[in-house]
Design a protein around this motif. Structure first.
Motif, PDB file in Angstrom:
ATOM      1  N   LEU A  37       1.839   0.381  -3.584  1.00  0.00           N
ATOM      2  CA  LEU A  37       1.742  -1.420  -2.570  1.00  0.00           C
ATOM      3  C   LEU A  37       2.620  -2.459  -3.772  1.00  0.00           C
ATOM      4  O   LEU A  37       2.637  -2.643  -4.257  1.00  0.00           O
ATOM      5  CB  LEU A  37       0.640  -1.818  -2.274  1.00  0.00           C
ATOM      6  CG  LEU A  37      -0.161  -0.890  -1.152  1.00  0.00           C
ATOM      7  CD1 LEU A  37      -0.959  -1.448  -0.779  1.00  0.00           C
ATOM      8  CD2 LEU A  37       0.714  -0.060   0.200  1.00  0.00           C
ATOM      9  N   HIS A  38       3.448  -2.676  -3.010  1.00  0.00           N
ATOM     10  CA  HIS A  38       4.227  -3.914  -3.210  1.00  0.00           C
ATOM     11  C   HIS A  38       5.200  -4.593  -2.118  1.00  0.00           C
ATOM     12  O   HIS A  38       5.358  -5.885  -2.699  1.00  0.00           O
ATOM     13  CB  HIS A  38       5.631  -3.476  -4.403  1.00  0.00           C
ATOM     14  CG  HIS A  38       5.582  -2.674  -6.114  1.00  0.00           C
ATOM     15  ND1 HIS A  38       5.569  -1.630  -6.245  1.00  0.00           N
ATOM     16  CD2 HIS A  38       5.081  -3.456  -6.627  1.00  0.00           C
ATOM     17  CE1 HIS A  38       5.244  -0.998  -6.853  1.00  0.00           C
ATOM     18  NE2 HIS A  38       4.412  -2.351  -7.511  1.00  0.00           N
ATOM     19  N   GLN A  78      -0.018  -7.868   5.772  1.00  0.00           N
ATOM     20  CA  GLN A  78       0.573  -7.071   7.159  1.00  0.00           C
ATOM     21  C   GLN A  78      -1.623  -7.040   7.242  1.00  0.00           C
ATOM     22  O   GLN A  78      -2.568  -7.357   6.279  1.00  0.00           O
ATOM     23  CB  GLN A  78       0.172  -5.525   6.702  1.00  0.00           C
ATOM     24  CG  GLN A  78       1.792  -4.780   6.934  1.00  0.00           C
ATOM     25  CD  GLN A  78       1.970  -3.571   6.537  1.00  0.00           C
ATOM     26  OE1 GLN A  78       1.296  -2.802   5.762  1.00  0.00           O
ATOM     27  NE2 GLN A  78       3.027  -2.951   6.957  1.00  0.00           N
ATOM     28  N   PRO A  79      -1.815  -7.283   9.178  1.00  0.00           N
ATOM     29  CA  PRO A  79      -2.669  -6.959   8.802  1.00  0.00           C
ATOM     30  C   PRO A  79      -4.061  -6.431   8.482  1.00  0.00           C
ATOM     31  O   PRO A  79      -3.260  -5.273   7.839  1.00  0.00           O
ATOM     32  CB  PRO A  79      -2.976  -6.705  10.455  1.00  0.00           C
ATOM     33  CG  PRO A  79      -2.028  -7.254  10.763  1.00  0.00           C
ATOM     34  CD  PRO A  79      -0.837  -7.552   9.521  1.00  0.00           C
ATOM     35  N   GLY A  80      -5.219  -6.213   8.475  1.00  0.00           N
ATOM     36  CA  GLY A  80      -6.134  -5.942   7.445  1.00  0.00           C
ATOM     37  C   GLY A  80      -6.491  -4.217   7.918  1.00  0.00           C
ATOM     38  O   GLY A  80      -6.376  -3.515   7.008  1.00  0.00           O
ATOM     39  N   ALA A 117      -4.663   1.291   6.971  1.00  0.00           N
ATOM     40  CA  ALA A 117      -4.262   2.833   7.188  1.00  0.00           C
ATOM     41  C   ALA A 117      -2.997   3.379   6.586  1.00  0.00           C
ATOM     42  O   ALA A 117      -3.026   4.436   6.303  1.00  0.00           O
ATOM     43  CB  ALA A 117      -3.903   2.804   9.044  1.00  0.00           C
ATOM     44  N   ARG A 118      -1.983   2.661   5.972  1.00  0.00           N
ATOM     45  CA  ARG A 118      -0.845   2.360   5.373  1.00  0.00           C
ATOM     46  C   ARG A 118      -1.230   3.769   4.063  1.00  0.00           C
ATOM     47  O   ARG A 118      -0.991   4.212   3.553  1.00  0.00           O
ATOM     48  CB  ARG A 118      -0.386   1.004   5.640  1.00  0.00           C
ATOM     49  CG  ARG A 118       0.681   1.363   4.277  1.00  0.00           C
ATOM     50  CD  ARG A 118       1.467  -0.320   4.470  1.00  0.00           C
ATOM     51  NE  ARG A 118       2.659  -0.003   3.174  1.00  0.00           N
ATOM     52  CZ  ARG A 118       3.040  -1.588   2.794  1.00  0.00           C
ATOM     53  NH1 ARG A 118       2.300  -2.272   3.086  1.00  0.00           N
ATOM     54  NH2 ARG A 118       3.658  -1.390   1.571  1.00  0.00           N
ATOM     55  N   LEU A 119      -2.405   2.610   3.835  1.00  0.00           N
ATOM     56  CA  LEU A 119      -2.540   2.937   1.556  1.00  0.00           C
ATOM     57  C   LEU A 119      -3.547   4.195   2.004  1.00  0.00           C
ATOM     58  O   LEU A 119      -2.964   4.998   1.103  1.00  0.00           O
ATOM     59  CB  LEU A 119      -3.908   1.785   1.308  1.00  0.00           C
ATOM     60  CG  LEU A 119      -4.130   1.573  -0.078  1.00  0.00           C
ATOM     61  CD1 LEU A 119      -2.897   2.515  -1.006  1.00  0.00           C
ATOM     62  CD2 LEU A 119      -5.196   1.440  -0.637  1.00  0.00           C
ATOM     63  N   ARG A 137       5.423   2.813   2.200  1.00  0.00           N
ATOM     64  CA  ARG A 137       6.253   2.198   2.472  1.00  0.00           C
ATOM     65  C   ARG A 137       5.500   2.035   4.040  1.00  0.00           C
ATOM     66  O   ARG A 137       4.398   2.054   3.726  1.00  0.00           O
ATOM     67  CB  ARG A 137       7.439   2.969   3.113  1.00  0.00           C
ATOM     68  CG  ARG A 137       8.558   3.687   2.330  1.00  0.00           C
ATOM     69  CD  ARG A 137       9.379   4.889   3.030  1.00  0.00           C
ATOM     70  NE  ARG A 137      10.122   4.927   2.428  1.00  0.00           N
ATOM     71  CZ  ARG A 137      11.179   6.505   2.456  1.00  0.00           C
ATOM     72  NH1 ARG A 137      10.299   7.287   3.847  1.00  0.00           N
ATOM     73  NH2 ARG A 137      12.010   6.348   2.212  1.00  0.00           N
ATOM     74  N   ALA A 138       6.292   0.287   4.156  1.00  0.00           N
ATOM     75  CA  ALA A 138       5.352  -0.235   5.327  1.00  0.00           C
ATOM     76  C   ALA A 138       4.609   0.673   6.203  1.00  0.00           C
ATOM     77  O   ALA A 138       3.336  -0.221   7.195  1.00  0.00           O
ATOM     78  CB  ALA A 138       6.136  -1.050   6.098  1.00  0.00           C
TER      79      ALA A 138
END
Length: 575
Positions: free
Chosen positions: A440-441, A446-448, A453-455, A418-419
């Motif tokens: 990720l789909h 999103q900014p780098g 950080a999300r991944l 999720r985001a």
DNA sequence: GCCGTTTTCGGCCCGACTGTTTTCAGTCG
């Protein structure tokens, strides 16, 4: 600025230097540096901080200083100065076939042309024919070239290119004068996208082969025709080039046409140092002019004291040094694969049932597969809710019983990241699954810092086993997420999660430079088909080609492991 | 501008094809 952006600046510098008339070797230096930056698997910022810029091949003191300037100020004085001296819009002209830096400079200085529109109107008004070295034919050629640029098809993905390429190979091989016909160029090197199609042909009557090609019904435009080569445009907008030599010289021809250009430059330098001259026709001993024919590529490399180099490695990325030292990698092959951990069924957006997928996988020689349907978050793909997962488990058990020991079917899922970096299923649901792919789909722009950080947050979930198509790029056009790869690779190294090389020809993701770096760091890799129907299980051939381009050996890839080892690995994860 | 199994200076691949030329320049792969 990231690696790609710095590389773009250097390519722009090279274009402008070339039009300005700077010595060719300086422009080549900028292009080489740009190319190597694009294939650098670590963030340029990191390399700068470690003061290791000049360790990058093709980067010396001068270019290192310019990288430093770009990273510090975001600008480059040299580029600004060049843009004052040479109109930057002239770079457009270089896209037109037969227009290079000299012609662009000529049009600018002698006719005041500064962009593509200006060139077109000058050509239409007959203003080009009177310029020095120009004539009516050149003017017409340029006009045709401008139109071709406008209708030219974009780069092809690998399966489309091979489908078209194989049709042509079959057709060429049926010509009575053709002894042998093979794919060459980027197609034979299995680059992730293909522009032109190149073929090498052996024939003792080249003129007749050229004639036959020009008569082919799909040929709409002849770009060039000679005794030993021809270049044509097909009705679908693809450019096709065929080189022809006698059978006895086929090795030299195939080596030359396969490229890459940079690889060939290195090989020819090597030949030169040994008193030999290598061309697309033959090897020549310079002392007495003796011509040494090579019918095979092996003979070409052997004559230079080298082992044959697999085409996938011929990019001047260290393969020459490796072969000289005898440590060319033993590249992974399709036959090494016994497993496929990423495929979809009718439970989400796949076209075939679990049983159909399993039966087809057995045909493909697999010992283990994982059914990995989408999680509920990806509504568009009919993702499974937690309740569905338990029902799907029952079906998998039934199919497993029916098929017995011929294959092992794992229940997995391709779980949405999720985001905010959380996963689409709670931990207790994830724990029920045999294997978990996280992907990720959405929200890919999103900014780098945010998407990295999300991944990384998702990768740290102990239930996650594989990162699916990590960059989320779509070939040939959509760029991947703006990830900090150094951080992503370090996280994979730390957590022991595997990174996927997704074999769908529209993805081929992890990109090859990072796959190569990952293997060097001891990170595990998986090559998966991501099949949504049984026919697509064959996608693995493209994943294998991407892995080979990344210098991977069988041991780097978990799909080559024996079933017991795979199960043991899965048990050590998620607990 | 880079680089070193000839070299820290002087090299840096090789040939086909085209159109313009009377012997070559430019482009391409």
């Amino acid at each position: 600025m990231n690696n790609e952006q710095v590389a773009d600046v250097f390519d722009r510098v090279a274009d402008l230097l070339e039009i300005k008339g700077e010595i060719i070797y300086k422009t080549l230096a900028y292009r080489k540096a740009a190319d190597n930056l694009r294939n650098l698997p670590v963030d340029i910022q990191t390399t700068r901080d470690e003061k290791r810029l000049t360790e990058i091949p093709g980067v010396g003191k001068a270019i290192a200083d310019k990288i430093e300037e770009l990273l510090t100020t975001g600008k480059l004085k040299l580029l600004e100065k060049l843009e004052q001296e040479v109109p930057p819009s002239l770079i457009e002209l270089l896209e037109v076939p037969d227009v290079g830096p000299k012609k662009a400079a000529l049009f600018w200085k002698q006719a005041g042309i500064t962009n593509l529109a200006g060139l077109k109107s000058a050509a239409l008004n007959g203003l080009l024919r009177n310029l020095p070295g120009m004539g009516e034919k050149s003017e017409k050629r340029i006009l045709d070239g401008i139109e071709m640029v406008a209708r030219r098809s974009k780069r092809m993905v690998l399966d489309d290119a091979w489908t078209l390429g194989n049709q042509w190979l079959e057709w060429l091989r049926e010509l009575p004068d053709v002894k042998r016909a093979e794919a060459a160029g980027s197609l034979r090197r299995w680059r992730d996208t293909i522009g032109d199609l190149d073929f090498a042909v052996a024939s003792d009557n080249p003129a007749r082969v050229v004639e036959a090609i020009l008569q082919h019904p799909d040929v709409v435009n002849v770009l060039g025709r000679g005794e030993n080569k021809t270049s044509v445009e097909l009705k679908n907008g693809v450019a096709l080039q065929v080189w022809i030599q006698p059978t006895i010289n086929f090795g030299c021809l195939w080596q030359f046409t396969t490229g890459s250009k940079d690889h060939n430059v290195r090989v020819r330098e090597l030949a030169q140092r040994q008193g030999l001259s290598l061309s697309e026709q033959t090897l020549t001993r310079e002392s007495d002019g003796e011509r040494i024919s090579c019918e095979t590529e092996e003979q070409v490399y052997e004559a230079l004291g080298l082992r044959w180099i697999p085409p996938e490695l011929r990019e001047d990325r260290g393969e020459i040094e490796a072969v000289k030292h005898g440590d060319l990698p033993n590249l992974i092959q399709l036959e090494d694969m016994h497993a496929d951990f990423h495929m979809h069924s009718t439970w989400s957006d796949g076209r075939n049932t679990i049983e159909e997928m399993a039966l087809s996988a057995i045909q493909n020689g697999h010992k283990i597969i994982a059914i990995t349907d989408h999680s509920s978050g990806l509504g568009i793909a009919g993702g499974l809710r937690p309740d569905d997962i338990r029902m799907q488990r029952a079906e998998i058990d039934t199919v497993q019983q029916k098929l017995g020991e011929s294959i092992r079917i794992l229940q997995g899922a391709e779980v949405e990241i999720r985001a905010d970096g959380s996963l689409d299923y709670p931990d207790d649901v994830l724990a029920e699954l045999d294997i978990v792919i996280i992907s990720l789909h959405t929200s890919l722009r999103q900014p780098g810092e945010e998407i990295t950080a999300r991944l990384i947050k998702a990768m740290n979930n102990p239930h996650a086993d594989i990162v699916g198509h990590p960059s989320a790029r779509l070939l040939p056009n959509r760029e991947g997420a703006d990830l900090d790869w150094t951080a992503v690779l370090e996280t994979a190294q730390k957590t022991g999660i595997a990174l996927e090389i997704n074999a769908n020809p529209h993805r081929l993701d992890l990109p090859e430079a990072y796959a190569r770096r990952a293997a060097q760091m001891g990170i595990l890799l998986a090559i998966n088909s991501d099949a949504h129907r049984i026919g697509r299980l064959d996608n693995l051939v493209y994943g294998i080609s991407a892995a080979r381009r990344a210098w991977l050996q069988a041991g780097h890839v978990i799909n080559t492991w024996k079933p017991e080892k795979i199960m043991a690995w899965l048990h050590t994860r998620s607990g």
